[in-house]
Write an enzyme that holds these catalytic residues in place. Structure first.
Site, PDB file in Angstrom:
ATOM      1  N   CYS A 104       0.884  -1.177   0.000  1.00  0.00           N
ATOM      2  CA  CYS A 104       0.000   0.000   0.000  1.00  0.00           C
ATOM      3  C   CYS A 104       0.918   1.221   0.000  1.00  0.00           C
ATOM      4  O   CYS A 104       1.082   1.895   1.017  1.00  0.00           O
ATOM      5  CB  CYS A 104      -0.917  -0.008   1.215  1.00  0.00           C
ATOM      6  N   ALA A 105       1.527   1.534  -1.137  1.00  0.00           N
ATOM      7  CA  ALA A 105       2.774   2.301  -1.156  1.00  0.00           C
ATOM      8  C   ALA A 105       2.634   3.820  -1.223  1.00  0.00           C
ATOM      9  O   ALA A 105       3.528   4.535  -0.776  1.00  0.00           O
ATOM     10  CB  ALA A 105       3.645   1.830  -2.319  1.00  0.00           C
ATOM     11  N   ALA A 106       1.570   4.355  -1.822  1.00  0.00           N
ATOM     12  CA  ALA A 106       1.481   5.806  -2.011  1.00  0.00           C
ATOM     13  C   ALA A 106       1.426   6.527  -0.665  1.00  0.00           C
ATOM     14  O   ALA A 106       0.859   5.999   0.300  1.00  0.00           O
ATOM     15  CB  ALA A 106       0.251   6.155  -2.854  1.00  0.00           C
ATOM     16  N   PRO A 107       2.040   7.726  -0.589  1.00  0.00           N
ATOM     17  CA  PRO A 107       2.701   8.461  -1.675  1.00  0.00           C
ATOM     18  C   PRO A 107       4.162   8.075  -1.911  1.00  0.00           C
ATOM     19  O   PRO A 107       4.783   8.599  -2.828  1.00  0.00           O
ATOM     20  CB  PRO A 107       2.615   9.912  -1.195  1.00  0.00           C
ATOM     21  N   CYS A 226      -1.478   4.038  10.794  1.00  0.00           N
ATOM     22  CA  CYS A 226      -1.327   5.366  11.397  1.00  0.00           C
ATOM     23  C   CYS A 226      -2.507   5.626  12.340  1.00  0.00           C
ATOM     24  O   CYS A 226      -3.123   6.690  12.317  1.00  0.00           O
ATOM     25  CB  CYS A 226      -1.208   6.459  10.348  1.00  0.00           C
TER      26      CYS A 226
END
Length: 463
Positions: A104-107, A226
């Site tokens: 789940c890489a963005a940004p 987060c």
């Protein structure tokens, strides 16, 4: 003042007690912490920004703010990132040569940190399911000068079918209720509810169900969110332990007193190993909210139903004539190690010349955003170098560079304007500001610097 939901406040009063919950609520009314990491793939050329306020435990990371127009940022020499968000990639401790997935890489903050650890060796797959957010991911990875990344735009199920038992390390920074982002992004408060927390937890399980299929036996999973929510943190880690037989490992290299740890009592568990997980509270004054855990897969493979692989076609390499066009340009620059065998490794598709991170023929059925390094574009009897190549070349010292001496010229170049420069160089050159290489340009015979800064990155004059 943030208008925190009563349900949120009451929840953490129950979990933390009145005094600690009050500290949490008070901290969310203060300003968020800003920090940046220095790109170790490039920093030998020039160390950017002040380094007098280091972020605890994280190498080359410092408190402070970087503008998106600063040459340090434009050149990919720094990356702005919340200090707490730096820890998931740091505790992954990946090694050069590994196969690594950021699911789940963005940004791209965690992906860029993983790329530094890999040192352009091995494979880094950066996936983002959002078609909008994946564009920002591509820009950030391109700016960083990463040469071994495959960027994809798929759901986890599609990737699992393509990469069964493949990765040494997978980082899943899962979509979550965002409690740790309240002061940085107050909009997160508007959609928070306990029901939303539970919805996020189910979504996280769905993503992780596919993620574990892609881990090698004894592979390592970094799970992070987060949010402070135990339902999305300790409870998910416990679920991974019970369902897949994974073991929790301690991040021995995290020693800062500003870092807290998981709490089994939050979910009425007696699993002591949950105390090995990491939690970052804003009241600890390190950064925003974050949770992270290191989990290890057992030695046996997870059974994955995947289609039988067909014999792959050979990729289309360059003809000798095409190699000549590319060589005519590249011979003017010092190549980093990752590009030195370009004649053997480069291939071409629709006139785009690139060095793939993985054979394109093996990726059929996936949405590919970028594969490796795009060197540039073949045109009629010539080769035009691309922006990604300029950012990769910024990893090593270069001689064919035009330095923009004034901030006015620098701003004009970012706007896309043509400049007149004093230089004996001609043809394609690299453009720099304050020593930071950030673009290609082309100097004509009369000293005009033609602008090759990509249109999609240009800054409007009124910004």
């Amino acid at each position: 003042m943030l208008d925190l939901p009563t349900e949120f406040i009451e929840k953490y009063q129950q979990l933390l007690g009145e005094e600690e919950a009050q500290k949490l609520v008070a901290s969310l009314q203060t300003e968020s912490k800003k920090a940046y990491r220095i790109n170790s793939l490039k920093f030998k050329q020039k160390t950017p920004k002040s380094t007098d306020q280091p972020v605890p435990d994280i190498p080359h990371a410092y408190y402070g703010e970087v503008s998106s127009q600063d040459p340090e940022w434009v050149s990919g020499s720094v990356y702005s990132q919340d200090p707490a968000a730096m820890f998931p990639a740091y505790i992954a401790k990946v090694e050069p040569g590994e196969n690594v997935l950021d699911l789940c890489a963005a940004p791209g903050g965690k992906t860029t940190a993983l790329s530094e650890a890999l040192k352009n060796k091995g494979l880094l797959v950066a996936n983002e399911i959002s078609a909008t957010r994946v564009k920002a991911l591509r820009e950030n990875l391109e700016r960083f000068g990463i040469s071994n990344a495959l960027i994809t735009n798929n759901d986890s199920e599609a990737l699992a079918k393509k990469f069964p038992n493949f990765f040494d390390t997978i980082l899943v920074d899962a979509p979550c209720s965002g409690e740790g982002m309240f002061r940085k992004n107050p909009d997160a408060i508007t959609y928070w509810s306990q029901d939303y927390v539970l919805t996020c937890a189910e979504r996280q399980k769905d993503i992780l169900t596919e993620a574990v299929k892609m881990l090698k036996p004894n592979g390592k999973l970094i799970y992070s969110t987060c949010t402070f929510s135990p339902e999305e943190d300790e409870a998910i880690v416990l679920w991974l332990v019970e369902k897949y037989g994974m073991t929790i490992e301690k991040a021995n290299h995290v020693v800062s007193e500003k870092v807290s740890y998981g709490n089994p009592s939050f979910i009425n568990s007696d699993l002591e190993d949950l105390k090995k997980t990491l939690r970052f509270w804003p009241q600890d004054n390190l950064g925003e909210g974050q949770f992270a855990a290191i989990l290890r897969m057992p030695d046996e493979e997870v059974e994955v139903k995947s289609k039988k692989k067909k014999k792959q076609k050979n990729r289309k390499g360059l003809t000798n004539e095409e190699k000549g066009f590319v060589k005519k340009v590249l011979d003017h620059f010092n190549l980093p190690e990752s590009l030195q065998n370009w004649e053997e490794n480069a291939c071409v598709r629709q006139d785009h010349v690139f060095i793939p991170a993985i054979n394109p023929s093996e990726l059929k059925g996936l949405k590919i955003v970028n594969n490796g390094v795009e060197l540039g574009l073949l045109k009629k009897n010539r080769f035009e170098p691309g922006h990604q190549l300029a950012e990769v070349l910024g990893q090593v010292d270069q001689e064919n560079v035009v330095e923009l001496d004034s901030s006015e010229d620098y701003k004009k170049y970012l706007h896309g304007e043509t400049l007149r420069v004093k230089t004996e160089l001609r043809g394609f050159i690299l453009v720099a500001r304050e020593g930071f290489i950030f673009s290609f340009g082309k100097v004509t015979g009369n000293g005009v610097l033609k602008n090759f800064y990509p249109k999609g990155l240009r800054i409007l004059k009124d910004e």
